[in-house]
Enzyme design. Structure first.
Site, mmCIF file in Angstrom:
data_model
loop_
_atom_site.group_PDB
_atom_site.id
_atom_site.type_symbol
_atom_site.label_atom_id
_atom_site.label_comp_id
_atom_site.label_asym_id
_atom_site.label_seq_id
_atom_site.Cartn_x
_atom_site.Cartn_y
_atom_site.Cartn_z
ATOM 1 N N LYS A 1 -11.649 8.210 -3.212
ATOM 2 C CA LYS A 1 -10.613 9.077 -3.465
ATOM 3 C C LYS A 1 -11.037 10.590 -3.043
ATOM 4 C CE LYS A 1 -8.019 6.300 -6.534
ATOM 5 N NZ LYS A 1 -7.708 5.833 -7.917
ATOM 6 N N ARG B 1 -12.720 -0.669 -9.555
ATOM 7 C CA ARG B 1 -11.779 -1.115 -8.355
ATOM 8 C C ARG B 1 -12.129 -0.455 -7.110
ATOM 9 N NH1 ARG B 1 -7.259 0.548 -6.206
ATOM 10 N NH2 ARG B 1 -5.662 -0.877 -5.681
HETATM 11 N N1 PMM Z 1 -5.817 3.397 -7.734
HETATM 12 C C1 PMM Z 1 -4.970 3.075 -6.332
HETATM 13 C C2 PMM Z 1 -4.023 2.036 -6.825
HETATM 14 N N2 PMM Z 1 -4.155 1.487 -7.585
HETATM 15 N N3 PMM Z 1 -4.925 0.690 -9.744
HETATM 16 C C3 PMM Z 1 -5.700 1.045 -10.889
HETATM 17 N N4 PMM Z 1 -5.688 0.081 -11.949
HETATM 18 N N5 PMM Z 1 -6.358 2.289 -10.813
HETATM 19 C C4 PMM Z 1 -6.501 2.938 -9.676
HETATM 20 O O1 PMM Z 1 -7.262 3.784 -9.720
HETATM 21 C C5 PMM Z 1 -5.647 2.705 -8.686
HETATM 22 C C6 PMM Z 1 -4.921 1.531 -8.803
HETATM 23 C C7 PMM Z 1 -4.801 4.020 -5.379
HETATM 24 O O2 PMM Z 1 -5.975 3.475 -4.531
HETATM 25 P P1 PMM Z 1 -5.698 2.737 -3.161
HETATM 26 O O3 PMM Z 1 -4.527 3.408 -2.438
HETATM 27 O O4 PMM Z 1 -6.736 2.772 -2.436
HETATM 28 O O5 PMM Z 1 -5.527 1.274 -3.581
#
Ligand code: PMM
Length: 289
Positions: free
Chosen positions: A223, A264
């Protein structure tokens, strides 16, 4: 910090922080957009994530990067369902990353074991009842509004107290809508309506979430706050997203040390090792002198 053992239906109980591998079946996610768009390649990558140590693979069909616009539900369903079904058939625990009740229900019918909603049920009024009926765990992430304009909503006096408090309110609303509190997983929503300082402050105070008594999921992977930390000293340019995995692994270990139930992440291998190191260290800690 002591690690409480949380039992979630369909998810193995571990004595270490669990690893959720990210599988974005999208053309435009901020760090891996387009890579796993083809369902065959996506399934192959999901299997690789599981083989590298992912306890759960989180399949998403709609990008939530800052500035992203919504896509039609039909497109989201077409992207995620073949991948969820194929991975579930091969025994991989799958979560579905969606803000739509319809997609959540279809994914659960196809074998998903967790619903991960970045809006915590706010984006779709039907989500709470749908998930309550299904009985699967539900990730309630802290969210203040759609990605299109979320950066403008990052305004806090005391970010930790406010974010934990807002998630507590969501939990109460979900339980009023029929959800069993035991279904709920909480998440601070790093990068969602947060300034970079807010992300660091939240990460430094993960112990505050113990008050909610529910498992804590943390999503630091690649991030912006890590990109900024690792900026090129000469140009000030942020480190590119795909070169933030070592920092992500360090962050994951530190989140685990503060009691996170799961992290995650995109790059599972290093993080699976990092959370094992944290667990070993905890197991060897002297309890008395
Ligand atoms: N961040 C993203 C997408 N889904 N879900 C949860 N539970 N927590 C997060 O911090 C989160 C998420 C955005 O990141 P990505 O686009 O790399 O998936």
């Amino acid at each position: 910090m002591e690690r409480p053992l949380f039992e979630l239906p369909g998810i193995p109980v571990r004595d270490r922080c669990a690893v959720m591998g990210i599988l974005n079946v999208t053309p435009d996610s901020f760090s891996d957009g387009g890579r796993w768009r083809d369902p065959g390649r996506a399934v192959e990558h999901g299997l690789q994530l599981a083989a590298m140590g992912a306890d759960v693979v989180d399949v998403g069909g709609e990008s939530t990067r800052p500035g992203a616009c919504r896509i039609p539900a039909e497109d989201e369903l077409a992207r995620v369902l073949p991948v969820v079904r194929a991975l579930a058939r091969q025994g991989v625990p799958v979560s579905i990353d969606t803000m739509r009740a319809r997609v959540a229900q279809a994914a659960v019918d196809a074998g998903a074991r967790i619903v991960n909603d970045v809006s915590g049920g706010l984006a779709d009024r039907a989500m709470a009842r749908t998930v309550a009926r299904s009985g699967v765990p539900f990730v309630v992430m802290h969210w203040r509004g759609q990605s299109r304009a979320m950066d403008e909503l990052a305004d806090y006096d005391d970010v930790v107290t406010e974010v934990v408090g807002e998630v507590r309110c969501r939990m109460d609303a979900l339980v009023s809508a029929g959800m069993d509190p035991q279904q709920i997983v909480v998440d601070p929503g790093l990068g969602f309506a947060k300034g970079r300082r807010d992300d660091w402050t939240l990460l430094a105070s993960l112990d505050a979430w113990a008050a909610l008594g529910r498992p804590l999921l943390v999503g630091p992977s690649r991030k912006r706050f890590l990109g900024e930390l690792l900026s090129d000293p000469a140009t000030g340019e942020f480190r590119p997203a795909r070169e933030r995995d070592a920092a992500t692994a360090a962050t994951a270990a530190l989140a685990a040390a503060q009691g996170a139930w799961a992290v995650r992440v995109h790059e599972v291998g290093a993080v699976a090792d990092a959370v094992r190191v944290e667990a070993a260290l905890r197991a060897h800690r002297r309890t008395s002198i």
